[in-house]
Design an enzyme around this catalytic site. Structure first.
Site, short mmCIF file in Angstrom:
data_model
loop_
_atom_site.label_atom_id
_atom_site.label_comp_id
_atom_site.label_asym_id
_atom_site.label_seq_id
_atom_site.Cartn_x
_atom_site.Cartn_y
_atom_site.Cartn_z
CG ASP A 357 -2.07 27.23 -14.78
OD1 ASP A 357 -1.17 28.02 -15.10
OD2 ASP A 357 -2.07 26.56 -13.73
CD GLU A 394 1.61 27.69 -18.02
OE1 GLU A 394 2.41 28.52 -17.60
OE2 GLU A 394 0.76 27.16 -17.28
#
Lengths: 713, 121
Positions: A357, A394
């Site tokens: 993330d 990401e």
């Protein structure tokens, strides 16, 4: 007839299995620094905790559930090596034990020692405090979390990570709780790791071979909990706020109240592996649950605040994550910590890969500036234990860094291809100027990933964050009122189109178009080079009612509803058909095409077409992209695949490229046709009525495949 | 520490061990030792747990150890009288798949008879 016995109790044969000292009434001895954390050893438990800056450390022991400790054992100075305190404590009730630490140190800039607070062990593999999802609200009387011991003796029964080649993956992104919490899931243990096992047959039927789980590291669903104006309880449902980086979330385990969440998680991994499905974890190392200056001291900031967090000159927390603090990922202590965590999940839990993330934060230096050669990213890419793990970034953060196409990859890292998502959405809804972008997306975005290969591109149209696929074709605007922030939260730039009516409608024309648009997006996703990722439920039209930021909804907004209507069933059939099509044609999982005749048929491996064969239209107003793969199947037979995507509002008559002699086109997919004609599940597809042309309706995607010509009957 | 009682009887083809009391980290080592002592080659092992109201993680691990020991001696193992709550835990954590379950000792002897027949033939 012989009776066979094996000594049950572990014999205390080792020299170090006896205490040397008595402290606070407990037999203890100087422990081992490594491994960090609490480890069961013969006769006792080895506790090891480090802090660069602390000057004293106290081990605090609780009986399970008690507010008051039954013992506090200060570490003797001679039990410290460097900044690491370690001690073996004997004869502890290991199953009923909860523990923590009190750390003290100098009141220097950046430090936040609070010896009155019992801190969690950052290396604990289980925590108590939130054993049952949503069951108790933190009432302020005690910190919600205590560290616990686990046995670490799971019987894997021969299981190993699957090592499926990256390019062969079809990823299914799911929330552990959301997948089976809905009453319609029909599982015995709703919303848990165990419940997920009961949905494995669904994953198999769909054909996906990898499940990517939203955060499963221990997090607090009550963090920032509140009620919206309808009195609905809002939670931290997604869980992007980690409390413990070595611990599966107890509240995701049906057996969390028995302290067996580690076993249950491992059983899930083993069960998925048995059915050929890999497990990727969405991991959140960019920040922690400790928040900003006003947040709680749970572990890191009471141990080594200035090591674990990026701080400003005044000691304030930098906020590149948008959540209050920023993990200091390229600090040497934090680098090792992250590596230890990932090694644990890979080696002890057999996890197949990780999706990071806001991964761009992992490339920032201790001053917050992006590094050219981030040591952490390089370390993870080169680590032997992680060698076969998928590493997916990401590739952006909330501090303005956007690295899609330029994330430091070291030959290992893949990326969520945000450009693919935006391009496919824009093209499908009929935006001008997208033909060239779509062409690139269909062949693995070579402008970004030529060097790294198609496997660097994780293609997706939807993910947990944003509209579901059904909502993408049903809403022009987000509808997040139920999030309690007056619809201010969530992205405004969704590239969505409601097809003529906002939200729920009975207009059959609108509904038909939505159904087709969903199929167009799925077809482009699952026939593109790269690694496709589906969002759980999109295969049967899951809706969030237009909510594009459902992070706080532990309710039917977020949960997968398994009550399928006929429309849902046909879409599921269609999606499974596309996955099967992808598997049947190696050219759809291949490396970037070269434009040369690699298959030896006198055709380039990729060719571009338009309404006329070999006549692509790349102009601004073009809404037609057609391509042809020329390749061979694994056993060497000719394999041509022709894909034509028309996002124009009128029909187009296509001239099909001519196949080599002896081959003919058959129809595999036509998104304008009603089910079951939308996808042909039986290889090699439906014979065309006219062999050289195809009438392509408006807003339709077509896939043709080659087959050996058979004499007309 | 809770009281633990273990009774053993032997039939022609099986050793039946009845455990009474809670199985946790304080009682599991003793239970394991006594069950291991009771095991006989060429005899199936039936564990009657109808007198076990609670089993902790350590208790479950003891059971798995017993299973692995029995496996090395080619001894089939069946469980009888497992409480529903315990069954749910065993199912969720995968422990259950290692064992044969039966409703009664009689059923277990019949089921294991056919299994051990298959093993020895």
């Amino acid at each position: 007839m012989t009776a066979t016995t094996v000594a049950a109790a572990t014999p205390r044969r080792r020299v170090d299995s006896f205490p040397t000292d008595q402290i606070s009434g407990f037999g203890v001895r100087c422990g081992r620094s490594l491994p960090f954390g609490a480890t069961l050893v013969p006769g006792g438990v080895n506790f090891s905790i480090f802090s660069i800056t602390a000057t004293s450390m106290v081990l605090v022991l609780f009986r399970k559930g008690d507010n008051e400790p039954f013992a506090e054992i200060p570490f003797p100075e001679e039990y410290r090596i460097g900044g690491c305190w370690s001690m073996t404590v004997y004869d502890l009730p290991v199953e009923d034990l909860e523990y923590g630490y009190r750390a003290d140190g100098p009141d220097a800039p950046g430090n936040r020692f609070t010896p009155s607070t019992v801190l969690c062990d950052p290396y604990a593999r289980a925590y108590s405090g939130r054993e049952t999802w949503g069951a108790t609200r933190y009432d302020g009387s005690r910190p919600p979390y205590r560290s616990r011991l686990v046995f670490d003796d799971f019987d894997w029964d021969g299981d190993t990570p699957l090592r499926t080649p990256m390019r062969d993956l079809v990823i299914y992104e799911a929330h552990v709780r959301g997948l089976t919490a809905h009453p319609s899931s029909g599982v015995r243990h709703p919303g848990t790791f165990a419940g997920l096992i009961e949905k494995i047959p669904h994953l198999e039927a769909l054909g996906v071979n990898c499940i990517e789980l939203l955060p499963v590291f221990e997090f607090d669903e009550f963090e920032n909990s509140r009620e919206n104006s309808d009195g609905q309880r809002l939670l931290n449902y997604w869980g992007y706020s980690t409390v413990g980086f070595f611990a599966p979330k107890a509240g995701f385990a049906a057996t969390g109240s028995h302290g067996m969440q580690v076993d249950e998680f491992k059983n899930l991994v083993r069960s998925l592996h048995r059915r050929g499905i890999e497990v990727i974890l969405d991991v959140v190392f960019n920040h922690t649950a400790e928040g900003n200056e006003n947040g709680p001291s749970m572990s890191f900031r009471g141990l080594d605040n200035a090591e674990y967090y990026i701080l400003g000159e005044g000691g304030e927390y930098y906020n590149y994550s948008g959540t209050g603090n920023t993990f200091n990922c390229n600090n040497p202590v934090v680098r090792e910590f992250i590596l230890d965590s990932l090694r644990y999940w890979a080696s002890e839990c057999h996890v197949d890969g990780f999706r990071f993330d806001l991964a761009s934060i992992l490339g920032r230096g201790p001053d917050g500036a992006p590094l050219d050669n981030p040591p952490l990213l390089e370390t993870l890419a080169g680590d032997p234990i992680l060698r076969d793990c998928k590493l997916i970034a990401e590739a952006w953060d909330a501090g303005g860094l956007y690295q899609v196409g330029s994330f430091p990859a070291y030959g290992r890292w893949a990326e969520w291809n945000g450009r693919f998502r935006d391009t496919v959405r824009r093209f499908v809804k009929g935006d001008a100027g997208q033909a060239g972008n779509l062409a690139s997306a269909l062949i693995g975005s070579p402008e970004m990933y030529r060097q790294r290969g198609t496997e660097a591109s994780i293609n997706f149209v939807t993910c947990h964050d944003g509209f579901t696929l059904a909502d993408m074709v049903s809403y022009n605007d987000k509808h997040n009122e139920a999030n309690g922030e007056d619809n201010r939260d969530g992205a405004d730039d969704n590239n969505s189109w409601n097809c003529g009516a906002e939200g729920i409608t009975s207009d059959s024309e609108v509904l038909d178009l939505r159904s087709r648009q969903v199929r167009n997006a799925l077809t482009l996703l699952l026939t593109s080079l790269g690694v496709p990722m589906l969002l759980a439920g999109d295969e049967f039209g899951r809706t969030q009612g237009g909510n594009n930021n459902a992070y706080c909804h532990d309710d039917p907004v977020s949960w997968v509803d398994w009550d399928l209507g006929e429309d849902h069933r046909t879409l599921q059939r269609f999606t499974a058909g596309l996955v099967a099509l992808r598997r049947a044609h190696p050219c759809l999982t291949a490396e970037h095409p070269t434009g040369t005749d690699t298959a030896g048929f006198g055709y380039p491996d990729i060719s571009w077409h338009g309404a006329g064969a070999w006549q692509p239209d790349w102009t601004e107003e073009s809404r037609l992209v057609a391509l042809m793969h020329s390749s061979r199947t694994q056993d060497g037979r000719p394999d041509f695949v022709y894909i034509a995507a028309n996002s124009y509002w009128e029909d187009i008559d296509l001239e099909l490229p001519r196949l080599p002699d002896g081959l003919m086109w058959r129809r595999a997919v036509d998104t304008s046709r009603p089910s079951p004609e939308d996808v042909c599940l039986d290889s090699p597809g439906i014979r065309l009525t006219t062999p050289d042309t195809y009438h392509l309706p408006a807003r339709t995607t077509l896939v043709l495949v080659s087959d050996e010509q058979t004499p007309a009957l | 520490m809770t009281d633990l009682r273990i009774r053993r009887r032997t039939t022609e083809s099986a050793v039946v061990v009845a455990v009474t009391g809670e199985l946790d980290s304080s009682t599991a080592p003793e239970a394991q030792e006594r069950i291991a002592t009771a095991m006989m080659t060429d005899h199936a092992l039936v564990l009657d747990l109808s007198g076990v109201p609670y089993m902790s993680s350590a208790g479950l691990r003891m059971m798995l150890l017993v299973y692995r020991q029995a496996q090395t001696l080619s001894i089939p193992v069946a469980l009888v009288g497992v409480q529903d709550s315990l069954l749910a835990v065993m199912e969720a954590t995968g422990f259950l798949e290692f064992f044969t379950l039966a409703d009664s000792v009689t059923d277990a002897l019949r089921d294991l008879g056919s299994i051990s027949g298959a093993v020895t033939s």
